[in-house]
Design an enzyme around this catalytic site. Structure first.
Site, PDB file in Angstrom:
ATOM      1  N   CYS A  35       0.832  -1.206   0.000  1.00 63.16           N
ATOM      2  CA  CYS A  35       0.000   0.000   0.000  1.00 63.16           C
ATOM      3  C   CYS A  35       0.869   1.258   0.000  1.00 63.16           C
ATOM      4  O   CYS A  35       1.703   1.443   0.887  1.00 63.16           O
ATOM      5  CB  CYS A  35      -0.907   0.010   1.227  1.00 63.16           C
ATOM      6  SG  CYS A  35      -1.819   1.564   1.392  1.00 63.16           S
ATOM      7  N   HIS A  37      -8.604   7.169   2.586  1.00 60.96           N
ATOM      8  CA  HIS A  37      -8.045   8.416   2.065  1.00 60.96           C
ATOM      9  C   HIS A  37      -9.090   9.167   1.256  1.00 60.96           C
ATOM     10  O   HIS A  37     -10.077   8.583   0.806  1.00 60.96           O
ATOM     11  CB  HIS A  37      -6.819   8.135   1.177  1.00 60.96           C
ATOM     12  CG  HIS A  37      -7.157   7.559  -0.164  1.00 60.96           C
ATOM     13  ND1 HIS A  37      -7.588   6.254  -0.332  1.00 60.96           N
ATOM     14  CD2 HIS A  37      -7.164   8.099  -1.406  1.00 60.96           C
ATOM     15  CE1 HIS A  37      -7.825   6.022  -1.609  1.00 60.96           C
ATOM     16  NE2 HIS A  37      -7.587   7.126  -2.294  1.00 60.96           N
ATOM     17  N   GLN A  87      -9.368  12.871  -1.527  1.00 59.96           N
ATOM     18  CA  GLN A  87      -8.605  13.585  -2.534  1.00 59.96           C
ATOM     19  C   GLN A  87      -8.998  15.058  -2.537  1.00 59.96           C
ATOM     20  O   GLN A  87     -10.079  15.424  -2.074  1.00 59.96           O
ATOM     21  CB  GLN A  87      -8.863  12.997  -3.922  1.00 59.96           C
ATOM     22  CG  GLN A  87      -8.422  11.541  -4.050  1.00 59.96           C
ATOM     23  CD  GLN A  87      -8.665  11.012  -5.457  1.00 59.96           C
ATOM     24  OE1 GLN A  87      -8.003  11.415  -6.408  1.00 59.96           O
ATOM     25  NE2 GLN A  87      -9.631  10.133  -5.587  1.00 59.96           N
ATOM     26  N   CYS A 113       0.332   3.647   3.355  1.00 60.30           N
ATOM     27  CA  CYS A 113       0.739   3.297   4.713  1.00 60.30           C
ATOM     28  C   CYS A 113       2.031   4.032   5.058  1.00 60.30           C
ATOM     29  O   CYS A 113       2.762   4.486   4.177  1.00 60.30           O
ATOM     30  CB  CYS A 113       0.961   1.785   4.805  1.00 60.30           C
ATOM     31  SG  CYS A 113      -0.568   0.829   5.004  1.00 60.30           S
TER      32      CYS A 113
END
Lengths: 347, 347
Positions: free
Chosen positions: A71, A170, A172, A74
């Site tokens: 990932c 997350h 954006q 992370c």
């Protein structure tokens, strides 16, 4: 809130947002990244509809559903180098490596809500949710100062059903070089309403909704309701009770109350489709902050639109020929029934 | 073309379209259907965007991915009673049992392209494709005469990725009570172009595209091109070379040439994503006929918009926060590259 700025190996900006008592952050990106080839996006106007489209032909190779141990969101740990060259963080923002908007045509950032890969926004505590709000606010203030930026858009896509290709929690931020088609329509409607009534469209709508049967929750500073003409099976609009143009204009009292309100809404969404005896089915959703464009006279009222594409357990609302072909939405769930159900899902 | 009209057990209309030499059709629906509860759709105006939304709260129980031997669009055979009470048909149209538009607010029809469950439009021969064109044309002429109908929309959704819940090859026709938001925008743009230039927008666009590098195929009567500001990874607009407002205005020469042109396009689409050595991967697509509203002064030019949501083998273009939240489309494939690839896929 403490802000720490660093650079990634290819020159992209990285910003940590931490609580005041968090450890100091240092970041040295040791990856052998080279700066991206200049391959700017292109904005094209569709003469048939009047809407513009971004052509971003350089993005097809972007990261796609990597395994959890690769990932990129992370922290960098155990010798594995991610996009965040730090062993820990609280909230981190960085420029997207595969941006839709690039080459002077706007900017795209990624907002990591937590270092915990298996978590979600709804799992955050109020302090961390407040830190995300502070990060959104900071980025709104900073990005709108960039040359050529017309509108800052903070949003979260959650769930593979929405097309999310990175599972790590997350969101954006897009700094658009033009006012988006949807915002332009809202501004046009607000201008018409002002001309016809002398009043602000969003204030009138909020006043009407607050007395109606589509309110989901109402607090001292915020109101969440299902809109009269909801397009999506479950759609909630969250407005501050006081009209402001964008996140930077919220007062401390409004900011302080936001985390509890928003976490409550997200947790109701996550209870929508889990059936008794069945495994938990997190709700795919889009959370979209609508903010006034920087150079607008601020008829647009800051609000968040939260909606899901799931219409029933295991069934999605697809945008097929009617919606994608004609922009004519068909909603199978009445807004009043959706509001009732979301009220019943109180914690 | 021979047209035979019948009634289903609950009063809905059923129409067969057959070649002149086909057997005569008779239909007696023996199912114990009762007429649907009156539960009309509702049209609501979204004051924030100016677009309208249909609320159709009665559709959640509609048929969803039935097994092939319960397909409601197959002929009625071997004691199994489908929506088409006949042992065979060529093209059949009937009123949708679960309509989005109902109760005097428009009408929804289903168009079965073939009795062959495992087939697709691209598998039809030219004669059958012509029969479908004749059915679309007949329905356009009939439905626009109904009280309260403003616009007739013939379209096909193909593929589960688009949200299709019945695998049998079929399309749909919506007779809208209002001009759709997308058509309204097109008419507004065409009116602006007329005011600024004295000319028709679509004629000017077609003339420009015909000399450019986005043409996919061009014949005596039809031109297919990828539009300058394409929103979808692969998107083709098919125009008759002569501007007409709708299907009913096509000449016999234009109609005669259409099947070969359209079948060619669909077969190119189906070759887009099948990789060597991999099983055939039919391309999900939306095919949308844009026709001038009945009461419009016909600035809108009849054309078909064909597009896929697949952007690469195994990868879909999702409408996430940027598209669904802001109507700001991002296309990862340049329209010129898409046109080149579609030209290369000639049979």
């Amino acid at each position: 809130m403490r802000k720490t700025t660093a650079k990634l190996a290819d020159g992209r900006e990285l910003i940590f947002f931490d609580a005041d008592d968090a450890p100091l952050r240092e970041a040295h990106d040791e990856r052998p990244l080279t700066a991206a080839e200049p391959n700017p996006s292109e904005i094209r106007l569709d003469a048939v509809t009047g809407d513009w489209v971004t052509i971003a032909a350089h993005r097809q190779g972007r990261t796609y559903h990597p395994p959890a141990d690769e990932c990129p969101l992370c922290p960098s740990r155990d010798g594995r180098l991610s996009e965040i060259p730090s062993g820990d963080y609280q909230v981190a923002v960085f420029e997207n490596r595969f941006p839709s908007l690039s080459g002077g045509v706007g900017r795209c950032e990624v907002v990591c809500f937590t270092p915990d890969h298996g978590s979600s926004f709804a799992d955050l505590d109020e302090g961390r949710a407040r830190l995300v709000l502070d990060a959104w606010t900071d980025r709104t203030a900073e990005l709108r100062q960039l040359p050529g930026v017309a509108q800052v858009y903070c949003f979260e896509n959650r769930g593979a059903e929405i097309g999310v290709t990175l599972a790590h929690p997350h969101g954006q931020i897009y700094a658009f070089p033009l006012v988006t088609p949807r915002t332009a329509r809202m501004l046009q409607q607000a201008a018409r309403h002002r001309a016809a009534t002398g009043r602000n469209l969003f204030e009138d709508l909020l006043a009407r909704e607050r007395t109606g049967d589509r309110v989901v929750l109402a607090t001292e500073h915020w109101t969440a309701f299902v809109p009269y003409a909801a397009r999506w099976p479950y759609e909630v609009h969250l407005h501050p009770n006081r009209r402001v143009p964008d996140l930077t204009a919220l007062t401390e009292a409004e900011r302080a109350e936001f985390p509890a309100v928003y976490l409550d809404l997200l947790r109701r969404f996550d209870r929508l489709f889990t059936e008794p005896g069945q495994p938990w089915a997190p709700t795919p959703y889009i959370a979209a902050w609508h903010q006034a464009p920087h150079h607008d006279a601020a008829e647009l009222a800051l609000h968040l639109e939260l909606f899901t594409v799931r219409r029933a357990a295991g069934k999605l609302k697809h945008l097929a020929g009617v919606e994608s072909g004609m922009d004519a939405f068909v909603n199978d769930i009445s807004p009043e029934a959706a509001a009732r159900r979301l009220r019943e899902l109180a914690p």
